[in-house]
Motif scaffolding. Structure first.
Motif, mmCIF file in Angstrom:
data_model
loop_
_atom_site.group_PDB
_atom_site.id
_atom_site.type_symbol
_atom_site.label_atom_id
_atom_site.label_comp_id
_atom_site.label_asym_id
_atom_site.label_seq_id
_atom_site.Cartn_x
_atom_site.Cartn_y
_atom_site.Cartn_z
ATOM 1 N N HIS A 1 0.864 -1.184 0.000
ATOM 2 C CA HIS A 1 0.000 0.000 0.000
ATOM 3 C C HIS A 1 0.903 1.237 0.000
ATOM 4 O O HIS A 1 1.308 1.719 1.072
ATOM 5 N N PRO A 2 1.264 1.762 -1.193
ATOM 6 C CA PRO A 2 2.229 2.872 -1.269
ATOM 7 C C PRO A 2 1.833 4.095 -0.461
ATOM 8 O O PRO A 2 2.710 4.830 0.012
ATOM 9 N N GLU A 3 0.527 4.302 -0.263
ATOM 10 C CA GLU A 3 0.104 5.487 0.484
ATOM 11 C C GLU A 3 0.513 5.418 1.950
ATOM 12 O O GLU A 3 0.461 6.432 2.670
ATOM 13 N N GLN A 4 0.918 4.256 2.437
ATOM 14 C CA GLN A 4 1.314 4.099 3.835
ATOM 15 C C GLN A 4 2.822 4.249 4.038
ATOM 16 O O GLN A 4 3.330 4.005 5.129
ATOM 17 N N SER A 5 3.545 4.650 3.006
ATOM 18 C CA SER A 5 5.008 4.718 3.113
ATOM 19 C C SER A 5 5.456 5.684 4.209
ATOM 20 O O SER A 5 6.458 5.440 4.891
ATOM 21 N N GLY A 6 4.712 6.782 4.408
ATOM 22 C CA GLY A 6 5.097 7.736 5.442
ATOM 23 C C GLY A 6 5.099 7.121 6.827
ATOM 24 O O GLY A 6 5.989 7.418 7.648
ATOM 25 N N ASP A 7 4.135 6.238 7.117
ATOM 26 C CA ASP A 7 4.089 5.571 8.424
ATOM 27 C C ASP A 7 5.310 4.674 8.618
ATOM 28 O O ASP A 7 5.899 4.617 9.713
ATOM 29 N N TYR A 8 5.678 3.953 7.555
ATOM 30 C CA TYR A 8 6.853 3.088 7.655
ATOM 31 C C TYR A 8 8.117 3.905 7.946
ATOM 32 O O TYR A 8 8.955 3.506 8.766
ATOM 33 N N TRP A 9 8.245 5.053 7.273
ATOM 34 C CA TRP A 9 9.455 5.845 7.471
ATOM 35 C C TRP A 9 9.518 6.453 8.872
ATOM 36 O O TRP A 9 10.605 6.588 9.446
ATOM 37 N N GLN A 10 8.384 6.807 9.428
ATOM 38 C CA GLN A 10 8.398 7.297 10.806
ATOM 39 C C GLN A 10 8.889 6.209 11.769
ATOM 40 O O GLN A 10 9.715 6.472 12.649
ATOM 41 N N ARG A 11 8.378 4.987 11.577
ATOM 42 C CA ARG A 11 8.816 3.890 12.435
ATOM 43 C C ARG A 11 10.286 3.557 12.196
ATOM 44 O O ARG A 11 11.029 3.244 13.147
ATOM 45 N N PHE A 12 10.715 3.643 10.935
ATOM 46 C CA PHE A 12 12.119 3.335 10.617
ATOM 47 C C PHE A 12 13.062 4.329 11.295
ATOM 48 O O PHE A 12 14.086 3.946 11.884
ATOM 49 N N GLU A 13 12.743 5.610 11.253
ATOM 50 C CA GLU A 13 13.613 6.599 11.860
ATOM 51 C C GLU A 13 13.594 6.522 13.387
ATOM 52 O O GLU A 13 14.597 6.843 14.041
ATOM 53 N N GLN A 14 12.465 6.072 13.931
ATOM 54 C CA GLN A 14 12.451 5.817 15.371
ATOM 55 C C GLN A 14 13.396 4.672 15.724
ATOM 56 O O GLN A 14 14.135 4.742 16.712
ATOM 57 N N ALA A 15 13.382 3.611 14.914
ATOM 58 C CA ALA A 15 14.292 2.484 15.148
ATOM 59 C C ALA A 15 15.740 2.896 14.907
ATOM 60 O O ALA A 15 16.655 2.431 15.587
ATOM 61 N N LEU A 16 15.944 3.804 13.955
ATOM 62 C CA LEU A 16 17.299 4.258 13.627
ATOM 63 C C LEU A 16 17.842 5.202 14.689
ATOM 64 O O LEU A 16 19.065 5.294 14.898
ATOM 65 N N GLY A 17 16.940 5.884 15.387
ATOM 66 C CA GLY A 17 17.347 6.821 16.430
ATOM 67 C C GLY A 17 17.757 8.175 15.907
ATOM 68 O O GLY A 17 18.260 9.011 16.672
ATOM 69 N N SER A 18 17.562 8.437 14.624
ATOM 70 C CA SER A 18 17.930 9.727 14.022
ATOM 71 C C SER A 18 17.245 9.824 12.664
ATOM 72 O O SER A 18 16.736 8.824 12.146
ATOM 73 N N PRO A 19 17.218 11.002 12.069
ATOM 74 C CA PRO A 19 16.732 11.081 10.689
ATOM 75 C C PRO A 19 17.611 10.231 9.760
ATOM 76 O O PRO A 19 18.808 10.061 10.012
ATOM 77 N N PHE A 20 17.003 9.685 8.706
ATOM 78 C CA PHE A 20 17.788 8.935 7.721
ATOM 79 C C PHE A 20 18.556 9.937 6.863
ATOM 80 O O PHE A 20 17.975 10.818 6.238
ATOM 81 N N LEU A 21 19.867 9.829 6.857
ATOM 82 C CA LEU A 21 20.730 10.869 6.304
ATOM 83 C C LEU A 21 21.229 10.590 4.892
ATOM 84 O O LEU A 21 22.043 11.348 4.366
ATOM 85 N N GLU A 22 20.754 9.502 4.288
ATOM 86 C CA GLU A 22 21.186 9.179 2.931
ATOM 87 C C GLU A 22 20.074 9.518 1.931
ATOM 88 O O GLU A 22 19.062 10.122 2.292
#
Length: 790
Positions: A219-240
């Motif tokens: 569901h491409p429209e949900q990509s923003g939710d995935y990225w929020q969770r990913f950056e929480q797991a990463l502990g910082s903004p994704f810098l690449e």
């Protein structure tokens, strides 16, 4: 029913020329509209088919700076439900490719360590060569269609890569469709290598390894939710770097959207012309048959049956006109699509055109619109009173008006007889004159706009800065950074008296974090300049280029996304460090849809230049200076004139545009000639006795023909002037609205005035010749005899 059929056949038979003209207008409008819709629909369908077959990416993560643990990033995404992630694909950047003894310009290569197929997401699809892809064989590489088709590469051809310590030679083992990196106008190509070849060739380079991960969402429209969770797991903004689906797919659509816009717009205009012509013809038919209609009504024929007669007539004409038009639209759309989507073609899966559904719905829509128009105009018969029609041959009010004496014509007493004839020829046939004026305006607009569009793309080097490129005389493409002594090269170039300035440009990735933290971060490609952006010729739409370390200019789409303007501040992470920067300007850039920003080199630790840009005191020295640089520093660098770089990208765009624009011009020229011919011929037939009177006063048939033609010439010239204005201002304004989403809010246009004026003069000559040909009947008729003919 027999009476209706008899009347219908009589109307068709009596007005053969007018009916043929209306059928032609209907056919051409159907051709244009059906072709436009077919092109637009098939462009998306073909791309979607390839995207599905390749398990195409919705986003691509490109890790080039080593700011995150690439294995952790790949593992996190691979465990997410609703997301399919590719395996981690290592590669090294490369420049310098020789084919058939010539170094290919403006080309950036990603040398891929190919994992076994399939690798999850974004697979290369077979284009030519093996029908099943596993891994390249030793000594061979896979090249994308964007590279192979552009330069005529075939299976078994030899490629020489020159960026390393020594040139390396490989054979083309397969040509593949690479959706994410192989679109139109791209300067990037992925070269897929065998693992052993990759290690032996790339292993010795000091360039750090970089990584790609492709993501496909359920569901491409949900990509923003995935990225929020990913950056929480990463502990910082994704810098690449993150590349979105819109950026991956945009340039597959842009050319056909432009073509579709032009054709659909002109098709709708042609439909309007056809409807007006039908309206004029029905009105004239009713007026000329007013007494006959009155008689028919007096013996019991209802208005509804008379209206049905016209509906049957024009419905039959429409069906006859639509059949060849819709077949022609299939052929024309196939030509356009095969040219514009050539990078998606393969031996096993050619680009197929689905046109039947569009043709059927276009035909049904055209038929309904025309029948509604017929009903609207034919409904005038409801107001015909049989007694008045039989007595006067018109309504009583029209009869009274026709017999009033006026003084308006006294103004013509001072004119010469030929001038009066020309004036009467135009004003005595107002509906026909309006149609000629409208068509000449449209034809001139099409010719001028087509010339403007094609020459603006073809001569893009003259407006390169306004499209988002530099305006330097010479670009120095860095091929082997390890082997380049930049200090020595800079000293050599700056000491040359022909050189005005030298500046260097590299790239970096910035990351923008939303201030409120509710939205995910997004990556922002950065152009990093060491030196002066003004000297490089980088232009801004508003404001100025950055000069100080705390300044930035942003593309117009980034400005929209951030809702920022000049004078605002924005926080951007660069190389993992946050910087608060002042926006000093905005610019547009077609190459990346204006999703980019420009900064000075003070904000990065060390610039690794991709290119140097040289401005010369005299541009005429470009060829000699390029030759000297290449002799001295090749193969470490490749020096090129700016127009060579731009031509490598945009010549194909001009070629794709040339075919449909040329066909449109020819169609409108032919239609204009036919309409002028038929309109003038009908009017001349009506006024033949009047011309007999002029002949009895001493005018020859040639004098009358010249007078008639001069009247049409004046009308056509006026229409041409209006069309030129529309072609320069109105149509580009509409196109600018279409391209705004692609980051172009101000069209940098170049007018080839001699060509545009020449084409409009041809259109004017064709219109005038249509009238001259129509008046040939006067040479074959004894006009004096007609004066006594009752």
């Amino acid at each position: 029913m027999r009476a209706i059929l008899t009347l219908c056949w009589g109307n068709i038979r009596k007005r053969k020329l007018q009916n043929a003209l209306i059928a032609l207008l209907i056919a051409l409008s159907a051709l244009l509209v059906s072709t436009a819709f077919t092109v637009l629909m098939n462009t998306e369908n073909v791309f979607e088919e390839r995207h599905t077959a390749a398990q195409g990416a919705h986003e691509i993560i490109n890790m080039t700076r080593g700011l995150h643990d690439e294995r952790m990033v790949a593992d996190w995404w691979s465990t997410q439900e609703g997301v399919t992630a590719s395996s981690l694909i290592p590669y090294k950047p490369w420049t310098g490719l020789v084919y058939n003894g010539e170094e290919l310009p403006n080309l950036y290569l990603y040398m891929i360590d190919t994992p076994p197929m399939p690798h999850g997401v974004n697979h290369p699809l077979p284009g030519a060569g093996p029908s099943q892809l596993t891994v390249p064989e030793a000594g061979t590489v896979w090249v994308p269609t964007s590279l192979a088709y552009k330069y005529g590469m075939e299976i078994g051809d030899e490629l020489v890569f020159t960026a390393g310590a020594a040139p390396v030679q490989f054979t083309i083992g397969a040509i593949v469709i690479d959706l994410s990196h192989g679109g139109p106008f791209t300067t990037t190509a992925r070269i897929w290598m065998n693992e052993a070849d990759y290690l032996s060739t790339m292993g010795g380079l000091s360039t750090p390894e970089q990584y790609l991960v492709s993501l496909r969402y359920a569901h491409p429209e949900q990509s923003g939710d995935y990225w929020q969770r990913f950056e929480q797991a990463l502990g910082s903004p994704f810098l690449e770097e993150r590349v979105s689906f819109a950026e991956l797919s945009a340039f597959y659509f842009i050319m056909n959207k432009v073509i579709g816009f032009v054709m659909s717009f002109l098709g709708l205009v042609m439909i309007a012309v056809a409807l007006l012509t039908i309206g004029f013809t029905i009105t004239d038919t009713i007026l000329s048959n007013y007494r006959t209609i009155g008689i028919l009504k007096s013996i019991g024929m209802t208005s509804e049956r008379i209206i049905v007669t016209y509906m049957l007539q024009y419905g039959l004409m429409t069906v006859i006109a639509l059949i060849p038009a819709l077949i022609g639209s299939r052929l024309l759309s196939d030509i356009i699509i095969q040219n514009s989507l050539s990078f998606l073609k393969s031996e096993a899966a050619p680009v197929s055109v689905q046109a039947l559904g569009v043709a059927i719905w276009t035909g049904i829509g055209m038929l309904i619109i025309i029948l509604l128009c017929v009903i609207l105009y034919a409904a005038k018969t409801r107001h015909i009173e049989p007694i008045q029609a039989i007595r006067y041959g018109m309504s009583e009010s029209s009869h009274t008006h026709a017999h009033r004496h006026g003084t308006g014509t006294r103004l013509l007493d001072r004119w010469s007889v030929p001038a009066v004839i020309g004036w009467k020829h135009v004003t005595g046939n107002k509906k026909g004159a309006a149609l000629i004026f409208l068509l000449m305006s449209i034809t001139a607009a099409v010719l001028v706009f087509g010339t403007l569009l094609v020459t603006s793309v073809y001569r893009i080097s003259e407006t390169s800065a306004q499209w988002g490129y530099d305006d330097a005389d010479i670009a120095i493409m860095v091929i082997n950074a390890d082997g380049m002594d930049r200090t020595e090269m800079q000293s050599y170039i700056e000491k040359d008296p022909r050189v005005l300035s030298l500046n260097w440009s590299g790239s970096a990735i910035g990351v923008v974090a939303q201030a409120d933290g509710t939205q995910p971060t997004f990556s922002l490609p950065l152009t990093v300049v060491e030196g002066s952006m003004d000297e490089m010729g980088l232009a801004s739409l508003s404001g100025r280029n950055p000069v100080l370390p705390n300044e930035i200019t942003i593309g117009v789409n980034i400005a929209r996304k951030l809702n920022k303007d000049i004078g605002d501040a924005v926080t951007i992470y660069i190389e993992g460090k946050p910087h608060q920067l002042l926006i000093t300007g905005t610019f547009q850039s077609i190459s990346n849809m204006s999703n980019i920003a420009r900064i000075t080199s003070d904000l990065v630790g060390e610039i690794n230049p991709d290119a140097g840009f040289v401005q010369l005191r005299n541009q005429a020295d470009s060829d000699e200076f390029v030759r000297q640089l290449n002799q001295r520093y090749s193969p470490v660098i490749q020096a090129l004139k700016q127009e060579v770089l731009l031509d490598s990208v945009f010549k194909e765009a001009a070629a794709v545009l040339l075919i449909p624009m040329s066909m449109l011009a020819l169609l409108f020229l032919a239609v204009t000639c036919l309409i002028v011919y038929s309109t003038c011929r009908l009017h001349i037939r009506k006024e033949t006795k009047t011309y007999g009177i002029y002949a009895s006063l001493g005018l020859t048939a040639s004098d009358i023909r010249r007078a008639l033609t001069s009247g049409i010439a004046g009308l056509a010239a006026l229409g041409t002037l209006v069309g030129i204005v529309c072609g320069i201002y109105a149509l580009p304004a509409v196109l600018r609205g279409l391209l705004s989403a692609y980051g172009i809010v101000k069209l940098p246009l170049v007018m080839e005035w001699p060509l545009a004026i020449g084409l409009t003069l041809i259109a004017l000559a064709i219109a005038v010749s249509g009238c001259w040909l129509a008046s040939r009947a006067l040479d074959r008729t004894s006009l004096r005899v007609l004066v006594t003919d009752s």
